[in-house]
Design an enzyme around this catalytic site. Structure first.
Site, PDB file in Angstrom:
ATOM      1  N   SER A 174       0.828  -1.209   0.000  1.00  0.00           N
ATOM      2  CA  SER A 174       0.000   0.000   0.000  1.00  0.00           C
ATOM      3  C   SER A 174       0.865   1.263   0.000  1.00  0.00           C
ATOM      4  O   SER A 174       2.005   1.258   0.465  1.00  0.00           O
ATOM      5  CB  SER A 174      -0.897   0.024   1.243  1.00  0.00           C
ATOM      6  OG  SER A 174      -1.584  -1.195   1.384  1.00  0.00           O
TER       7      SER A 174
HETATM    8  N1  SAM Z   1      -0.795  -4.008   3.783  1.00  0.00           N
HETATM    9  C1  SAM Z   1      -0.074  -4.714   2.768  1.00  0.00           C
HETATM   10  C2  SAM Z   1       1.350  -4.275   2.713  1.00  0.00           C
HETATM   11  O1  SAM Z   1       1.757  -3.460   3.540  1.00  0.00           O
HETATM   12  O2  SAM Z   1       2.077  -4.780   1.845  1.00  0.00           O
HETATM   13  C3  SAM Z   1      -0.698  -4.543   1.425  1.00  0.00           C
HETATM   14  C4  SAM Z   1      -1.878  -5.373   1.229  1.00  0.00           C
HETATM   15  S1  SAM Z   1      -2.418  -5.555  -0.422  1.00  0.00           S
HETATM   16  C5  SAM Z   1      -3.030  -3.967  -0.815  1.00  0.00           C
HETATM   17  C6  SAM Z   1      -3.870  -6.526  -0.086  1.00  0.00           C
HETATM   18  C7  SAM Z   1      -3.591  -7.956   0.245  1.00  0.00           C
HETATM   19  O3  SAM Z   1      -4.800  -8.555   0.689  1.00  0.00           O
HETATM   20  C8  SAM Z   1      -3.130  -8.782  -0.928  1.00  0.00           C
HETATM   21  O4  SAM Z   1      -1.903  -9.387  -0.658  1.00  0.00           O
HETATM   22  C9  SAM Z   1      -4.239  -9.831  -1.102  1.00  0.00           C
HETATM   23  O5  SAM Z   1      -3.778 -11.089  -1.544  1.00  0.00           O
HETATM   24  C10 SAM Z   1      -4.779  -9.899   0.295  1.00  0.00           C
HETATM   25  N2  SAM Z   1      -6.137 -10.430   0.432  1.00  0.00           N
HETATM   26  C11 SAM Z   1      -7.223 -10.233  -0.365  1.00  0.00           C
HETATM   27  N3  SAM Z   1      -8.285 -10.909   0.127  1.00  0.00           N
HETATM   28  C12 SAM Z   1      -7.860 -11.526   1.268  1.00  0.00           C
HETATM   29  C13 SAM Z   1      -8.486 -12.365   2.235  1.00  0.00           C
HETATM   30  N4  SAM Z   1      -9.786 -12.717   2.145  1.00  0.00           N
HETATM   31  N5  SAM Z   1      -7.741 -12.819   3.260  1.00  0.00           N
HETATM   32  C14 SAM Z   1      -6.428 -12.501   3.379  1.00  0.00           C
HETATM   33  N6  SAM Z   1      -5.787 -11.721   2.492  1.00  0.00           N
HETATM   34  C15 SAM Z   1      -6.488 -11.226   1.460  1.00  0.00           C
END
Ligand code: SAM
Length: 218
Positions: A66
């Site tokens: 993010s």
């Molecule tokens: N906060 C993270 C960082 O600092 O790198 C960035 C997160 S990224 C924007 C969103 C993440 O949510 C992705 O890696 C995606 O695979 C994960 N994601 C989506 N749906 C999910 C779920 N139901 N459970 C766990 N992870 C999930």
């Protein structure tokens, strides 16, 4: 090529001043934590030189780390204090989990894509945050065996308030989650109160979808 080592603390300070403090981030605990966590260690080599850009960056598997401002906004909205138990849904690179740990929280983080969870574990260890517990699974259902949480941060967009996550909050606990359609959302801050969910609308945002039982279909 990575950013030359000596320049990284300066770039971090600059990021905190220009991207966070100059906007509207005021929580000194969050600002200090973001000045300490080496964001470059959470970014794959081809993009590392952009580690302190004011942007989300690709981390593989079609996902992103993010934008620093959104990490700060989520951490500030959680009102995290040392000793709080926090669930971070959507580990991605592990960067937000590291910032929460740097603030002093006990962090459990969950990622649905196993390769990203594995990479995040390595990133967290390399940056010195190997106390963060990384789980693989559908975080839209939370982590019931580690509940209740003082705070739950969701770094992916949900179509509505994820009720199961709300139920895993302690009374007075906060859930911070982007809610809306796949292209545009609003960050919602939901406090668990005796009268039911108290919702405060925060900033507009754009996150990748939360894919799961209480998210979008995969
Ligand atoms: N906060 C993270 C960082 O600092 O790198 C960035 C997160 S990224 C924007 C969103 C993440 O949510 C992705 O890696 C995606 O695979 C994960 N994601 C989506 N749906 C999910 C779920 N139901 N459970 C766990 N992870 C999930």
């Amino acid at each position: 090529m990575g950013v030359p080592r000596m320049q990284q603390p300066d770039e971090r300070r600059d990021m905190v001043e220009r991207q966070l403090r100059a906007r509207d981030i005021v929580d000194e605990n969050v600002l200090r934590a973001m000045e300490r966590v080496p964001r470059e260690l959470f970014i794959p080599e081809p993009e590392r030189r952009r580690a302190y850009d004011d942007a989300a960056l690709p981390i593989g598997a079609g996902q992103t780390i993010s934008q620093p401002y959104m990490v700060a906004r989520i951490c500030e909205a959680l009102s995290v204090r040392p000793g709080h138990k926090v669930l971070d849904v959507g580990t991605g690179s592990g960067y937000q989990a590291a910032v929460l740990a740097e603030v002093g929280a006990e962090v459990v983080t969950i990622e649905r894509i196993p390769e990203l969870a594995e990479q995040a574990r390595a990133n967290l260890a390399a940056a010195g945050y190997d106390q963060v517990e990384v789980q693989v699974g559908d975080g839209s259902l939370g982590v019931p065996d580690r509940a209740p949480f003082d705070g739950i941060a969701v770094a992916a967009a949900a179509p509505g308030l994820p009720e199961t996550l709300y139920e895993q909050l302690r009374p007075g606990g906060r859930l911070v989650v982007p809610v809306g359609g796949p292209r545009a959302q609003r960050l919602e801050v939901i406090v668990r109160s005796p009268e039911g969910p108290a919702v405060v609308h925060s900033v507009p945002c754009r996150f990748v979808p939360l894919v799961g039982e209480e998210g979008f279909a995969g």
